[in-house]
Design a protein around this motif. Structure first.
Motif, short mmCIF file in Angstrom:
data_model
loop_
_atom_site.label_atom_id
_atom_site.label_comp_id
_atom_site.label_asym_id
_atom_site.label_seq_id
_atom_site.Cartn_x
_atom_site.Cartn_y
_atom_site.Cartn_z
N ALA A 115 -14.57 130.40 -33.65
CA ALA A 115 -13.74 129.42 -32.94
C ALA A 115 -13.97 129.52 -31.43
O ALA A 115 -14.01 128.49 -30.75
CB ALA A 115 -12.27 129.64 -33.28
N ALA A 124 -7.62 123.08 -31.60
CA ALA A 124 -7.40 122.66 -32.99
C ALA A 124 -8.72 122.32 -33.68
O ALA A 124 -8.93 122.67 -34.84
CB ALA A 124 -6.47 121.45 -33.03
N GLN A 125 -9.63 121.68 -32.96
CA GLN A 125 -10.93 121.34 -33.55
C GLN A 125 -11.76 122.59 -33.83
O GLN A 125 -12.54 122.61 -34.77
CB GLN A 125 -11.72 120.39 -32.64
CG GLN A 125 -11.13 119.02 -32.49
CD GLN A 125 -10.02 118.98 -31.45
OE1 GLN A 125 -9.88 119.89 -30.64
NE2 GLN A 125 -9.20 117.95 -31.51
N SER A 126 -11.57 123.61 -33.03
CA SER A 126 -12.34 124.84 -33.25
C SER A 126 -11.87 125.59 -34.51
O SER A 126 -12.66 126.27 -35.16
CB SER A 126 -12.24 125.76 -32.03
OG SER A 126 -10.94 126.28 -31.90
N LEU A 127 -10.60 125.43 -34.86
CA LEU A 127 -10.07 126.08 -36.06
C LEU A 127 -10.29 125.24 -37.31
O LEU A 127 -10.30 125.77 -38.42
CB LEU A 127 -8.57 126.37 -35.90
CG LEU A 127 -8.15 127.29 -34.76
CD1 LEU A 127 -6.64 127.46 -34.75
CD2 LEU A 127 -8.84 128.63 -34.84
N ASP A 128 -10.46 123.94 -37.11
CA ASP A 128 -10.62 123.03 -38.25
C ASP A 128 -11.93 123.33 -38.97
O ASP A 128 -12.99 123.50 -38.36
CB ASP A 128 -10.63 121.59 -37.75
CG ASP A 128 -10.52 120.60 -38.90
OD1 ASP A 128 -10.06 120.99 -39.98
OD2 ASP A 128 -10.91 119.43 -38.69
N GLY A 129 -11.84 123.44 -40.28
CA GLY A 129 -13.03 123.70 -41.09
C GLY A 129 -13.30 125.17 -41.36
O GLY A 129 -14.15 125.49 -42.17
N ARG A 134 -12.29 128.36 -43.19
CA ARG A 134 -11.44 128.60 -44.36
C ARG A 134 -10.44 129.73 -44.14
O ARG A 134 -9.47 129.85 -44.89
CB ARG A 134 -12.29 128.89 -45.59
CG ARG A 134 -13.11 130.14 -45.50
CD ARG A 134 -13.96 130.32 -46.77
NE ARG A 134 -14.98 131.31 -46.55
CZ ARG A 134 -14.81 132.59 -46.77
NH1 ARG A 134 -13.69 133.03 -47.26
NH2 ARG A 134 -15.78 133.45 -46.52
N ALA A 185 -4.60 124.85 -43.22
CA ALA A 185 -4.43 123.54 -42.58
C ALA A 185 -3.08 123.43 -41.87
O ALA A 185 -2.93 122.61 -40.97
CB ALA A 185 -4.58 122.44 -43.61
N THR A 186 -2.11 124.25 -42.25
CA THR A 186 -0.78 124.16 -41.64
C THR A 186 -0.76 124.60 -40.18
O THR A 186 0.18 124.26 -39.45
CB THR A 186 0.24 125.01 -42.42
OG1 THR A 186 -0.26 126.34 -42.53
CG2 THR A 186 0.48 124.44 -43.80
N LEU A 200 -3.07 123.72 -37.93
CA LEU A 200 -3.69 122.69 -37.08
C LEU A 200 -2.67 121.80 -36.38
O LEU A 200 -2.81 121.56 -35.17
CB LEU A 200 -4.69 121.87 -37.89
CG LEU A 200 -5.87 122.66 -38.45
CD1 LEU A 200 -6.77 121.77 -39.28
CD2 LEU A 200 -6.64 123.34 -37.34
N SER A 243 -2.35 121.62 -32.34
CA SER A 243 -2.49 120.32 -31.67
C SER A 243 -1.28 120.02 -30.80
O SER A 243 -1.40 119.54 -29.67
CB SER A 243 -2.68 119.21 -32.70
OG SER A 243 -3.87 119.38 -33.40
#
Length: 189
Positions: A97, A108-113, A115, A119-120, A122, A126
């Protein structure tokens, strides 16, 4: 007496040695530095694995909140947090990240994807970026993960309490039957 001997016969045959070795291996994996692949095995253990996962995510969130309170740049905060985590896989995800943030992605984009992060987290991250309170967002995430860990502990307690009671009662019945059956055989003969 024969029932008690029959019950403990597998231990004499070596089955319990294998079970004890597996318990020692599990204890070793839980308490020492371990490879990241071992963490996946621990997280897959029913009921207990999710407790470990939520507590590790709460640890991550608390450390990130501390780093962000100190006005650290986000990549440095992620790397310092990675250094303080006890979960090697989560630490590697933090470093990934940090690399993504350095490449221009938002938090948030760095944590997205990844595993390792549910998802909670994000929407909270944000919100923290949008409201300029990332440390508050991480504290809210830590509270969320700690609540999930507490719920898992309550589930474990509600599951293991009756199970432990049944094991103790069963052991008492086996011991009492083992002690009384020879006495009854003597009295009847």
């Amino acid at each position: 007496t024969e029932l008690v001997l029959a019950f403990f016969a597998p231990a004499m045959a070596g089955h319990d040695v294998v079970a004890a070795a597996l318990l020692v291996l599990l204890f070793y994996l839980c308490t020492t530095g371990r490879p990241a692949s071992a963490q996946l095995v621990l997280y897959a253990i029913p009921m207990v694995g999710s407790l470990w996962r939520w507590s590790r995510l709460a640890e991550f969130s608390r450390l990130m909140a501390i780093m962000l309170d100190q006005q650290m740049p986000l990549p440095l905060a992620l790397r310092c947090t990675a250094g303080g985590l006890s979960d090697p896989e989560l630490a590697a995800a933090c470093r990934t990240a940090a690399d993504r943030v350095e490449a221009g992605a938002g938090f948030a984009q760095s944590l997205d994807g990844l595993r390792e992060f549910p998802a909670t987290i994000l929407p909270l991250v944000s919100w923290g970026q949008f409201a300029s309170h990332p440390a508050e967002a991480m504290r809210a995430a830590a509270d969320l993960f700690e609540d999930r860990a507490r719920a898992q502990v309550n589930l474990l307690q509600s599951f293991f309490s009756p199970l432990l009671f049944m094991v103790i009662v069963g052991a008492i019945i086996v011991v009492a039957a083992g002690l009384m059956s020879p006495l009854i055989a003597l009295i009847s003969s």
